[in-house]
Write a protein that holds these residues in place. Structure first.
Motif, short mmCIF file in Angstrom:
data_model
loop_
_atom_site.label_atom_id
_atom_site.label_comp_id
_atom_site.label_asym_id
_atom_site.label_seq_id
_atom_site.Cartn_x
_atom_site.Cartn_y
_atom_site.Cartn_z
N LYS A 123 -5.66 -8.90 -0.57
CA LYS A 123 -5.50 -7.98 0.55
C LYS A 123 -6.77 -7.98 1.39
O LYS A 123 -7.88 -8.07 0.85
CB LYS A 123 -5.22 -6.57 0.03
CG LYS A 123 -3.93 -6.45 -0.76
CD LYS A 123 -3.71 -5.03 -1.25
CE LYS A 123 -2.43 -4.91 -2.06
NZ LYS A 123 -2.20 -3.52 -2.55
N HIS A 124 -6.61 -7.88 2.68
CA HIS A 124 -7.75 -7.91 3.58
C HIS A 124 -8.41 -6.53 3.68
O HIS A 124 -7.74 -5.49 3.61
CB HIS A 124 -7.33 -8.39 4.97
CG HIS A 124 -7.01 -9.85 5.00
ND1 HIS A 124 -6.70 -10.52 6.17
CD2 HIS A 124 -6.96 -10.79 4.02
CE1 HIS A 124 -6.47 -11.79 5.91
NE2 HIS A 124 -6.61 -11.97 4.61
N TYR A 125 -9.72 -6.56 3.86
CA TYR A 125 -10.48 -5.34 4.08
C TYR A 125 -10.31 -4.97 5.55
O TYR A 125 -10.90 -5.58 6.43
CB TYR A 125 -11.95 -5.57 3.73
CG TYR A 125 -12.86 -4.39 3.97
CD1 TYR A 125 -12.66 -3.19 3.29
CD2 TYR A 125 -13.92 -4.48 4.86
CE1 TYR A 125 -13.49 -2.10 3.50
CE2 TYR A 125 -14.78 -3.39 5.07
CZ TYR A 125 -14.55 -2.21 4.40
OH TYR A 125 -15.38 -1.14 4.60
N ASP A 126 -9.48 -3.96 5.81
CA ASP A 126 -9.15 -3.60 7.18
C ASP A 126 -9.00 -2.08 7.30
O ASP A 126 -9.28 -1.32 6.36
CB ASP A 126 -7.87 -4.31 7.63
CG ASP A 126 -6.68 -4.04 6.71
OD1 ASP A 126 -6.72 -3.07 5.93
OD2 ASP A 126 -5.70 -4.81 6.77
N GLN A 159 -3.34 -13.84 -3.53
CA GLN A 159 -3.02 -13.45 -2.16
C GLN A 159 -3.74 -12.13 -1.91
O GLN A 159 -3.16 -11.06 -1.93
CB GLN A 159 -1.51 -13.31 -1.96
CG GLN A 159 -1.11 -13.13 -0.49
CD GLN A 159 0.39 -13.06 -0.31
OE1 GLN A 159 1.15 -13.28 -1.25
NE2 GLN A 159 0.83 -12.75 0.90
N ASP A 214 -11.88 -10.89 3.93
CA ASP A 214 -10.72 -11.56 3.32
C ASP A 214 -10.36 -11.02 1.94
O ASP A 214 -9.33 -11.39 1.38
CB ASP A 214 -10.98 -13.07 3.22
CG ASP A 214 -12.23 -13.40 2.41
OD1 ASP A 214 -13.11 -12.53 2.30
OD2 ASP A 214 -12.31 -14.53 1.90
N VAL A 215 -11.17 -10.13 1.40
CA VAL A 215 -10.89 -9.58 0.08
C VAL A 215 -11.73 -8.33 -0.13
O VAL A 215 -12.81 -8.20 0.45
CB VAL A 215 -11.19 -10.62 -1.03
CG1 VAL A 215 -12.68 -11.02 -1.02
CG2 VAL A 215 -10.78 -10.11 -2.41
N ALA A 238 -8.27 -6.72 -4.86
CA ALA A 238 -6.93 -6.24 -4.50
C ALA A 238 -6.07 -7.43 -4.09
O ALA A 238 -6.45 -8.20 -3.21
CB ALA A 238 -7.03 -5.23 -3.36
N CYS A 239 -4.92 -7.57 -4.74
CA CYS A 239 -4.06 -8.73 -4.51
C CYS A 239 -2.61 -8.29 -4.39
O CYS A 239 -2.14 -7.43 -5.15
CB CYS A 239 -4.22 -9.72 -5.67
SG CYS A 239 -3.23 -11.23 -5.50
N TRP A 240 -1.90 -8.86 -3.42
CA TRP A 240 -0.50 -8.52 -3.21
C TRP A 240 0.37 -8.95 -4.39
O TRP A 240 1.46 -8.41 -4.62
CB TRP A 240 0.04 -9.16 -1.93
CG TRP A 240 -0.56 -8.61 -0.67
CD1 TRP A 240 -1.48 -9.21 0.14
CD2 TRP A 240 -0.29 -7.33 -0.08
NE1 TRP A 240 -1.81 -8.40 1.19
CE2 TRP A 240 -1.10 -7.23 1.09
CE3 TRP A 240 0.54 -6.26 -0.42
CZ2 TRP A 240 -1.07 -6.10 1.90
CZ3 TRP A 240 0.56 -5.14 0.40
CH2 TRP A 240 -0.24 -5.06 1.55
N GLN A 270 -6.39 -0.17 7.39
CA GLN A 270 -5.44 0.47 6.48
C GLN A 270 -6.06 0.69 5.10
O GLN A 270 -5.87 1.74 4.49
CB GLN A 270 -4.18 -0.39 6.35
CG GLN A 270 -3.07 0.27 5.54
CD GLN A 270 -2.60 1.59 6.13
OE1 GLN A 270 -2.26 1.65 7.31
NE2 GLN A 270 -2.58 2.64 5.32
N ALA A 271 -6.81 -0.31 4.62
CA ALA A 271 -7.47 -0.17 3.32
C ALA A 271 -8.46 0.99 3.34
O ALA A 271 -8.55 1.78 2.39
CB ALA A 271 -8.18 -1.47 2.96
#
Length: 396
Positions: free
Chosen positions: A111-114, A109, A67-68, A85-87, A116-117
């Motif tokens: 950013k998710h660890y996914d 808000q 989640d972060v 990391a936050c939008w 793309q990151a």
């Protein structure tokens, strides 16, 4: 209450119990299938596979909170650091930095660890890390960080300790090139306290192989806490293989001599993950430097560590000559590493302030877990004279 209502409540409770058991069974099956998929993914893996496959492999090893994640920033005046990391970062009238921390901001808000990151990290578009401590106090990884001048010797000793206990691991030269990380991976989320015990035991063994290893290394295990601190995410650790430092030969996987592997992806894919059964067996086998202290410190955090083994050490000299000056200087060039390590351990005390703050789930950043009244310089172990009295009585 009528008999029919009581019977219905009992029926509901039984059904809930069956559902809970079925859920647990399905989760176990799901984890087993995911583990099998990861094994299949790693087979015949090399640097020529697609970027998507590399991202999938990377995220199957370097797992943290989803989640972060933290990203690295650099200011115009040369300062740098990591932030979540936050939008909404720096959006006018939305972002409250630096007046309010990210963890307390009502407009966060993250950013998710996914995938793309990770892709952007590998591509060089950003530098990110992970928060390895999960919200339920479990982890998928254990990492040891060595950043002193002798980091390559420390890394080599830790790697040899891993080999001694047959613990699969991979070494990374850090982003700066002036340090190293040793990564250990688990096939499923395991209790962080168990992962850190494994790290504790490996460091204890490494100190026998390299007595100059500093006790500050015990503060550089990730996750850095057994339980999540209040109002935070736990300590972060930067991820490897970012493009820009790789151009300089850094943030890459190396052997214990400091030489980078030709195929970074094949090496990563070859590292086996430890399952919970194997971990429990390892914890039964290894020696923990503060096992007794961990059990006692809740009531007596000021006590010195006292779980030192009393087994016979082979190949000890019949006599040694000490130098008594401002401190006690013990020549160690002819001493077994295990004896030197044992003498150092006798000079180590638990830091009550660290354990007090940890018990309150407060930040322990900058507060050492142990206070060591001994250090190695050249071919001498240097002890405070008071500590020497303790060592002499222990040896006798």
């Amino acid at each position: 209450m009528s008999s029919s209502l009581s019977d219905r409540l009992l029926e509901i409770d039984n059904q809930l119990q069956r559902l809970a058991e079925e859920k647990e069974s399905l989760l176990n099956e799901r984890n087993s299938i995911l583990a099998q998929q990861e094994v299949e993914l790693a087979k015949h893996f090399n640097q020529h596979v697609s970027p998507e496959a590399k991202v999938d492999l990377f995220i199957s090893y370097f797992k943290g909170r989803n989640d972060v994640y933290p990203f690295r920033w650099e200011s115009q005046n040369g300062r740098s650091g990591y932030s979540p990391a936050c939008w909404n970062e720096w959006k006018p009238k939305v972002c409250n930095k630096p007046r309010i921390s990210c963890t307390e901001c009502s407009n966060q808000q993250f950013k998710h660890y996914d995938g793309q990151a990770i892709f952007d990290h590998l591509k060089g578009n950003q530098t990110i890390g992970i928060y390895p401590l999960l919200e339920n106090n479990t982890t998928h990884i254990l990492a040891a960080d060595f950043d002193k001048d002798d980091w390559i010797h420390s890394v080599k000793a830790f790697s040899e300790a891993c080999d001694f206990y047959k613990v699969p691991h991979i070494i990374e030269r850090s982003r700066s090139g002036n340090g190293g990380h040793v990564w250990i991976f688990f096939s499923q989320a395991i209790e962080t306290a168990k992962a850190r015990k494994l790290g504790n035991g490996l460091l204890t063994k490494a100190m026998e192989m390299y007595p100059a290893l500093s006790f500050t290394c015990f503060d550089r295990l990730f996750p850095n806490q057994d339980v999540m601190p209040e109002g935070g995410f736990g300590n972060l650790i930067a991820l490897p293989l970012q493009l820009e430092p790789r151009k300089l030969g850094n943030s890459v996987f190396i052997n214990s001599s400091g030489i980078a592997y030709k195929d970074q992806w094949a090496k990563l894919a070859s590292i086996q993950k430890i399952n919970s059964t194997t971990l429990d067996s390892l914890l039964d086998e290894i020696t923990l430097i503060d096992e007794k202290a961990n059990n006692d410190l809740a009531d007596t955090p000021w006590k010195k560590l006292s779980s030192i083994d009393n087994d016979v050490i082979a190949n000890c000299p019949e006599e040694i000559t000490l130098v008594i000056a401002d401190q006690i200087y013990i020549p160690i060039d002819k001493l077994p590493g295990k004896l030197t390590s044992r003498l150092k351990q006798l000079a180590v005390f638990s830091n009550s302030e660290f354990y007090k703050r940890q018990g309150l789930r407060l930040s322990t950043i900058g507060i050492p877990r142990y206070i060591c009244a001994a250090h190695v310089e050249g071919t001498f172990l240097i002890l405070h004279q008071r500590v020497f009295i303790i060592c002499r009585s222990s040896i006798n």
